[in-house]
Design an enzyme around this catalytic site. Sequence first.
Site, PDB file in Angstrom:
ATOM      1  N   ARG A   1      -7.316 -48.060  28.388  1.00 19.56           N
ATOM      2  CA  ARG A   1      -7.531 -46.711  28.279  1.00 19.56           C
ATOM      3  C   ARG A   1      -5.779 -46.406  27.971  1.00 19.56           C
ATOM      4  O   ARG A   1      -5.318 -44.751  27.596  1.00 19.56           O
ATOM      5  CB  ARG A   1      -8.193 -45.864  28.957  1.00 19.56           C
ATOM      6  CG  ARG A   1      -9.617 -45.986  28.964  1.00 19.56           C
ATOM      7  CD  ARG A   1     -10.597 -44.993  29.749  1.00 19.56           C
ATOM      8  NE  ARG A   1     -10.177 -43.828  28.732  1.00 19.56           N
ATOM      9  CZ  ARG A   1     -11.295 -43.881  27.908  1.00 19.56           C
ATOM     10  NH1 ARG A   1     -12.392 -44.053  27.429  1.00 19.56           N
ATOM     11  NH2 ARG A   1     -11.170 -41.885  27.390  1.00 19.56           N
TER      12      ARG A   1
ATOM     13  N   LYS B   1      -5.305 -47.015  24.829  1.00 13.86           N
ATOM     14  CA  LYS B   1      -6.628 -47.307  23.613  1.00 13.86           C
ATOM     15  C   LYS B   1      -7.573 -46.577  22.891  1.00 13.86           C
ATOM     16  O   LYS B   1      -8.187 -46.520  21.770  1.00 13.86           O
ATOM     17  CB  LYS B   1      -7.452 -47.725  24.699  1.00 13.86           C
ATOM     18  CG  LYS B   1      -8.605 -48.540  23.831  1.00 13.86           C
ATOM     19  CD  LYS B   1      -8.187 -49.667  23.060  1.00 13.86           C
ATOM     20  CE  LYS B   1      -8.938 -50.772  22.081  1.00 13.86           C
ATOM     21  NZ  LYS B   1      -8.113 -51.339  21.058  1.00 13.86           N
TER      22      LYS B   1
ATOM     23  N   GLU C   1      -0.499 -52.971   8.999  1.00 11.19           N
ATOM     24  CA  GLU C   1      -1.307 -53.312   9.818  1.00 11.19           C
ATOM     25  C   GLU C   1      -0.049 -54.476  10.319  1.00 11.19           C
ATOM     26  O   GLU C   1      -0.336 -54.151  12.111  1.00 11.19           O
ATOM     27  CB  GLU C   1      -2.729 -53.751  10.190  1.00 11.19           C
ATOM     28  CG  GLU C   1      -3.137 -54.593  10.937  1.00 11.19           C
ATOM     29  CD  GLU C   1      -3.496 -53.715  12.298  1.00 11.19           C
ATOM     30  OE1 GLU C   1      -3.795 -53.706  13.397  1.00 11.19           O
ATOM     31  OE2 GLU C   1      -3.017 -52.267  11.552  1.00 11.19           O
TER      32      GLU C   1
ATOM     33  N   CYS D   1      -7.407 -41.319  29.866  1.00 14.37           N
ATOM     34  CA  CYS D   1      -7.085 -40.871  30.974  1.00 14.37           C
ATOM     35  C   CYS D   1      -8.467 -41.570  31.603  1.00 14.37           C
ATOM     36  O   CYS D   1      -9.877 -41.283  30.690  1.00 14.37           O
ATOM     37  CB  CYS D   1      -7.527 -39.757  31.877  1.00 14.37           C
ATOM     38  SG  CYS D   1      -6.050 -38.654  32.187  1.00 14.37           S
TER      39      CYS D   1
ATOM     40  N   GLU E   1       3.928 -51.688  17.466  1.00 14.45           N
ATOM     41  CA  GLU E   1       2.937 -51.425  19.035  1.00 14.45           C
ATOM     42  C   GLU E   1       3.420 -51.830  19.979  1.00 14.45           C
ATOM     43  O   GLU E   1       3.704 -51.879  22.012  1.00 14.45           O
ATOM     44  CB  GLU E   1       2.158 -51.947  19.451  1.00 14.45           C
ATOM     45  CG  GLU E   1       1.226 -50.394  17.723  1.00 14.45           C
ATOM     46  CD  GLU E   1      -0.761 -50.229  17.625  1.00 14.45           C
ATOM     47  OE1 GLU E   1      -1.310 -50.200  17.683  1.00 14.45           O
ATOM     48  OE2 GLU E   1      -0.754 -51.781  17.406  1.00 14.45           O
TER      49      GLU E   1
ATOM     50  N   LYS F   1       1.404 -53.748  14.085  1.00 11.58           N
ATOM     51  CA  LYS F   1       0.651 -54.496  15.407  1.00 11.58           C
ATOM     52  C   LYS F   1       2.081 -54.623  15.780  1.00 11.58           C
ATOM     53  O   LYS F   1       2.891 -55.567  16.991  1.00 11.58           O
ATOM     54  CB  LYS F   1       0.038 -55.524  15.089  1.00 11.58           C
ATOM     55  CG  LYS F   1      -1.541 -55.795  15.302  1.00 11.58           C
ATOM     56  CD  LYS F   1      -1.769 -55.535  16.262  1.00 11.58           C
ATOM     57  CE  LYS F   1      -2.756 -54.066  16.202  1.00 11.58           C
ATOM     58  NZ  LYS F   1      -2.771 -53.225  15.498  1.00 11.58           N
TER      59      LYS F   1
ATOM     60  N   ASN G   1      -9.876 -34.929  33.093  1.00 13.11           N
ATOM     61  CA  ASN G   1      -9.585 -35.837  31.321  1.00 13.11           C
ATOM     62  C   ASN G   1      -9.529 -34.858  30.070  1.00 13.11           C
ATOM     63  O   ASN G   1     -10.219 -34.243  30.482  1.00 13.11           O
ATOM     64  CB  ASN G   1     -10.232 -36.629  30.775  1.00 13.11           C
ATOM     65  CG  ASN G   1      -9.994 -38.012  30.417  1.00 13.11           C
ATOM     66  OD1 ASN G   1      -8.408 -37.577  29.197  1.00 13.11           O
ATOM     67  ND2 ASN G   1     -10.797 -38.488  29.334  1.00 13.11           N
ATOM     68  N   GLY G   2      -8.475 -34.770  29.448  1.00 16.35           N
ATOM     69  CA  GLY G   2      -7.916 -33.796  28.222  1.00 16.35           C
ATOM     70  C   GLY G   2      -6.901 -32.321  28.583  1.00 16.35           C
ATOM     71  O   GLY G   2      -6.225 -32.781  29.197  1.00 16.35           O
TER      72      GLY G   2
ATOM     73  N   TRP H   1      -2.717 -39.580  32.082  1.00 16.41           N
ATOM     74  CA  TRP H   1      -2.257 -39.968  31.573  1.00 16.41           C
ATOM     75  C   TRP H   1      -1.525 -38.532  31.237  1.00 16.41           C
ATOM     76  O   TRP H   1      -1.678 -37.532  30.584  1.00 16.41           O
ATOM     77  CB  TRP H   1      -2.745 -40.090  29.692  1.00 16.41           C
ATOM     78  CG  TRP H   1      -1.322 -40.138  28.776  1.00 16.41           C
ATOM     79  CD1 TRP H   1      -1.427 -38.884  28.078  1.00 16.41           C
ATOM     80  CD2 TRP H   1      -0.684 -41.766  28.666  1.00 16.41           C
ATOM     81  NE1 TRP H   1      -0.549 -39.594  27.483  1.00 16.41           N
ATOM     82  CE2 TRP H   1      -0.011 -41.198  27.332  1.00 16.41           C
ATOM     83  CE3 TRP H   1      -1.507 -43.167  28.517  1.00 16.41           C
ATOM     84  CZ2 TRP H   1       0.493 -41.515  26.822  1.00 16.41           C
ATOM     85  CZ3 TRP H   1      -0.651 -43.655  27.963  1.00 16.41           C
ATOM     86  CH2 TRP H   1       0.361 -43.456  26.311  1.00 16.41           C
TER      87      TRP H   1
ATOM     88  N   HIS I   1      11.869 -49.168  -5.756  1.00 23.03           N
ATOM     89  CA  HIS I   1      12.239 -47.584  -5.766  1.00 23.03           C
ATOM     90  C   HIS I   1      12.468 -47.161  -4.462  1.00 23.03           C
ATOM     91  O   HIS I   1      12.359 -45.756  -4.158  1.00 23.03           O
ATOM     92  CB  HIS I   1      10.455 -46.978  -5.943  1.00 23.03           C
ATOM     93  CG  HIS I   1      10.397 -47.353  -6.862  1.00 23.03           C
ATOM     94  ND1 HIS I   1      10.684 -46.740  -8.790  1.00 23.03           N
ATOM     95  CD2 HIS I   1       8.862 -48.333  -7.489  1.00 23.03           C
ATOM     96  CE1 HIS I   1       9.466 -47.229  -9.833  1.00 23.03           C
ATOM     97  NE2 HIS I   1       9.188 -48.349  -8.671  1.00 23.03           N
TER      98      HIS I   1
END
Length: 613
Positions: free
Chosen positions: A27, A608, A482, A2, A489, A486, A102-103, A76, A505
């Site tokens: 965020r 974020k 990575e 948040c 995401e 990306k 927040n939290g 959020w 394998h």
Amino acid sequence: MCGIVGYVGPRPSQDILLAGLARLEYRGYDSAGVAVIDGNGDLGMRKKAGKLSMLRDSLADSPLGDGTTGIGHTRWATHGGPTDVNAHPHLADDEKLAVIHNGIIENFSALREELLAEGVTFRSETDTEVAAAFLGREYAKSGNLQDAFQNVVNRLEGAFTLLAMHEDHPGLVVGARRNSPLVIGLGEGENFLGSDVAAFVEHTRKALAIGQDQIVSITPTEVSVTDFEGNPVEAEPFDVSWDAAAADKGGWSSFMAKEVAEQPEAVANTILGRVHDGQVVIPELDGLDELFIGINRVIITACGTASYAALVGKYAIEQWARLATDVELAHEFRYRDPVIGDDTLVISISQSGETMDTLMAVKYARERGARTLSICNTQGATIPRESDAVVYTHAGPEVAVASTKAFSAQITALLLLGLHMGRVRQTLTDTEAVSELADLPAKIASVLEKENEHVSQLARWMADTRSVLFLGRHVGFPIALEGALKLKEISYIHAEGFAAGELKHGPIALIEPGQPVFVIVPSPRHSALIHSKVVSNIQEIRARGARVIVIAEEGDAAVLPFADEVIHIPLAGPMFEPVLAVVPLQIFAMALATAKGLDVDQPRNLAKSVTVE
């Protein structure tokens, strides 16, 4: 996740709150709201589910009264869905008290039952309204907002940042933090609170960092900080090293496009001041030579993209410092009872410095006697303050949720650390590594210039692709991971990264005609054996109909007969290739998502800064 903003001063607070929330949109959020104490001393509040624009439109149609004290929030959803009712702020004490949060308040259920037994009614499903009602009850007993606030935070369990204001006290905002970010902005005749400095950097670059379990009260002219018991403490001052313009798009189509283009500068700034007389010397680590000589094991802990930077760092530290190095996902680390002690260095990596999983891993490591070092991009953040030492990256603000320039800067910091430790331990034999490091920004710029349009066109051609695979060996393996992350995401298509040697394998079963596969090919100049094995992997998948896109260094002719597309990167040492090879993969993911009409800066379901476990 948040975003939080608080303001007291002479200016209209609503405008400052909305601008601050706009700078915190990165965020991740699903609703937004503000509360203002107007010139008549009345508290007004407005909140809306959806994007900040929904709140702006509502305020434009029906403005709140002008006022110079206010708090704002982007939420959020955790407890209760993203609705107008569940959005923040929440009100109490006959709607004279406003609270944002927040939290997660872990004991909210018990507190809610306690309040229900006293006849309190609730409108929302949130844990935050419970905190607001509890604060309203405590305030009714004393009439002192700071004392009531102190009583409340000592009853709360979990991770939280709370801000509150009451119409009986215009010109006062109180806040508290536990395991969740909060910083103070110091102005002239005005003061600010924010979940990070982006909330107020447009107005001031002077800030104070609030420590764990601390309470802050701000008025236009005063700032006081205490612990949860009410004892005064000194907040840590710092200057924000970037200005508001750095967090603007500046004409780019997206923040992600801007941040991809800023990677040469981010890497150069991370190197700046850390190379002297042909050697890497990190000033922040002055006096720690005995530590680096005395340890016999390194653990790097991180989450997501940062964990892939950690995997590259593992190779560098082992090669240059000759220290056994493991990489641990932070959210797994402390739950498996790892064997660590005072001979272990635990390195944490977090762009925000607030990643809750990583923070808890750092605390666990310290409790077990390990030494801790953090790599972070955010001044005043919690993880650096909880660590024995910190190496800051200097990437500047990264607004897009999917990390690009922060990732490159994290790898750069790990390379610097490996070279620094190798010098201290007298194990470094690579005499060209430091000059290679200095050349890295220019080589990234070359990739951006030469391959941007080629890769973007390739992505546009593949916009309807449903699955992409990525293969790499050695330091190319983390880059394959990575590249896949990306793409997942921001384009929402299936993507997987594999160690190329794992093909036989299991993963080779995924190869069918037309399957796109990116392959990161190591330089044949450094290891002809590894190069030849990757070329063999390419032949294996090509024989089964895969469409092969190769990332290879300039002049590597051996891959040309087996590749459908070749993306060239400049010649570089093996530890420096990852920073170059990842750039085309970032461009590819961004261009493909854009071709699909998706928001590359704020992908669905992601935030974020992940400040809850």
